[in-house]
Design an enzyme around this catalytic site. Structure first.
Site, PDB file in Angstrom:
ATOM      1  N   LYS A  67      -7.649   0.524   5.048  1.00  0.00           N
ATOM      2  CA  LYS A  67      -6.383   0.969   4.094  1.00  0.00           C
ATOM      3  C   LYS A  67      -6.216  -1.374   4.911  1.00  0.00           C
ATOM      4  O   LYS A  67      -5.485  -2.420   3.387  1.00  0.00           O
ATOM      5  CB  LYS A  67      -5.395   1.348   5.209  1.00  0.00           C
ATOM      6  CG  LYS A  67      -3.908   0.863   3.970  1.00  0.00           C
ATOM      7  CD  LYS A  67      -4.015   1.363   2.209  1.00  0.00           C
ATOM      8  CE  LYS A  67      -3.060   0.634   1.628  1.00  0.00           C
ATOM      9  NZ  LYS A  67      -1.679   1.269   1.923  1.00  0.00           N
ATOM     10  N   LYS A 126       4.197  -6.961   5.393  1.00  0.00           N
ATOM     11  CA  LYS A 126       4.022  -5.435   6.474  1.00  0.00           C
ATOM     12  C   LYS A 126       2.304  -5.658   7.126  1.00  0.00           C
ATOM     13  O   LYS A 126       1.765  -5.327   7.976  1.00  0.00           O
ATOM     14  CB  LYS A 126       4.320  -4.429   6.400  1.00  0.00           C
ATOM     15  CG  LYS A 126       4.311  -2.837   7.611  1.00  0.00           C
ATOM     16  CD  LYS A 126       4.865  -1.940   6.989  1.00  0.00           C
ATOM     17  CE  LYS A 126       3.630  -1.033   7.293  1.00  0.00           C
ATOM     18  NZ  LYS A 126       4.416   0.341   6.904  1.00  0.00           N
TER      19      LYS A 126
END
Length: 299
Positions: A169, A244
């Site tokens: 990811k 983030k």
């Protein structure tokens, strides 16, 4: 026998994911501290309980979709002893690889099973049940989770051991952030040179500069009607979340001695943009590039 599921975290991603499980016939106990999320989950058919611990009672599978690694570890501290032995914990949050490995280790030490299974596909993918799951953990646990994950996802990939799903990811979103910045710079340059957005799209979408960011998520209105650019950059995938994720990528680049200059720069660019546009879709970076370019012209 259909698995009994506990679901924690019913926000923009978790809520639709839980709803798809209910629609598929799973018994879902759900919890989120936000009243609006609770109300929507009730409308979607989940049984909403009054605490995280209550959501794991008698469950076969516990799914978490939470904002950060610290919260995952804190929640696991409460949940692991409350769950039946051998419960399969699936964390779909996007967190640091080290936190994912720590969460899995704590689960195993407590007599539970664990997978990290972050997702790609955004809110639209969560609602449609077409997410891509990148899964880390034991092969047997992956096989046991597959039926549940396939309800929520169009593609489910076992990437390796604990933490490797998060690695996939982080790498994917670092590339996406870099791609969106590069695409946006090219679009703004095209504007300066007199190239229309549609002409740019018509050429580049079938040329060597083609990318998912262009063909599925074009950051300017018009060429891809479903992209957030056509809805005042309402997310989608918010700038705060991209910031983030790029921060996680930057940490991983540093920790693993990778000469990731573009990844580091992308993190810097989105950190700056996030200071004023955290709630906009990450594709709105094109507006920042355009505004800063216009300021340069004015000098």
């Amino acid at each position: 026998m259909t698995k009994k599921i506990g679901f924690l975290g019913l926000g923009h991603m978790g809520g639709p994911m839980a709803a798809n499980l209910v629609e598929a016939g799973y018994d879902v106990l759900a919890f989120d501290p936000v009243p609006a999320a609770q109300e929507q989950a009730r409308k979607d058919g989940a049984t909403v309980v009054d605490s995280a611990v209550a959501a794991v009672a008698g469950r076969d599978v516990v799914i978490t979709m939470l904002p950060n690694g610290k919260l995952v570890l804190d929640v696991y501290a409460d949940l692991l002893p409350a769950a039946n032995p051998g419960t399969l914990f699936i964390d779909c949050s996007t967190i640091d690889v080290a936190d994912a490995k720590a969460a899995a280790a704590r689960a195993i030490d407590a007599g539970q099973r664990a997978l990290d299974a972050p997702v790609s596909g955004g809110v639209a993918g969560a609602a449609a049940g077409t997410l891509t799951f990148m899964v880390g953990g034991a092969e047997a646990d992956f096989a046991d989770a597959l039926d549940v994950l396939q309800v929520m996802g169009g593609k489910v990939v076992h990437c390796g051991g604990s933490g490797v799903g998060q690695a996939a990811k982080i790498c994917n979103n670092m590339l996406l952030g870099i791609s969106m910045i590069g695409l946006s710079e090219a679009l703004v340059l095209g504007e300066k040179l007199g190239l229309s957005h549609q002409s740019f799209f018509d050429v580049v979408s079938t040329a060597s500069g083609q990318s998912w960011a262009l063909t599925s998520y074009c950051p300017v209105p018009g060429p891809v009607p479903t992209s957030p650019a056509n809805n005042d950059y309402q997310p989608g995938f918010a700038t705060a979340l991209m910031t983030k994720d790029l921060g996680l990528a930057a940490n991983a680049l540093r920790d693993n001695d990778v000469d990731g200059q573009l990844g580091m720069l992308a993190a810097e660019i989105y950190t700056r943009f996030n200071q004023s546009q955290a709630g906009k879709d990450f594709s709105a970076i094109v507006t920042d590039i355009r505004d800063r370019s216009d300021q340069e012209d004015a000098k």
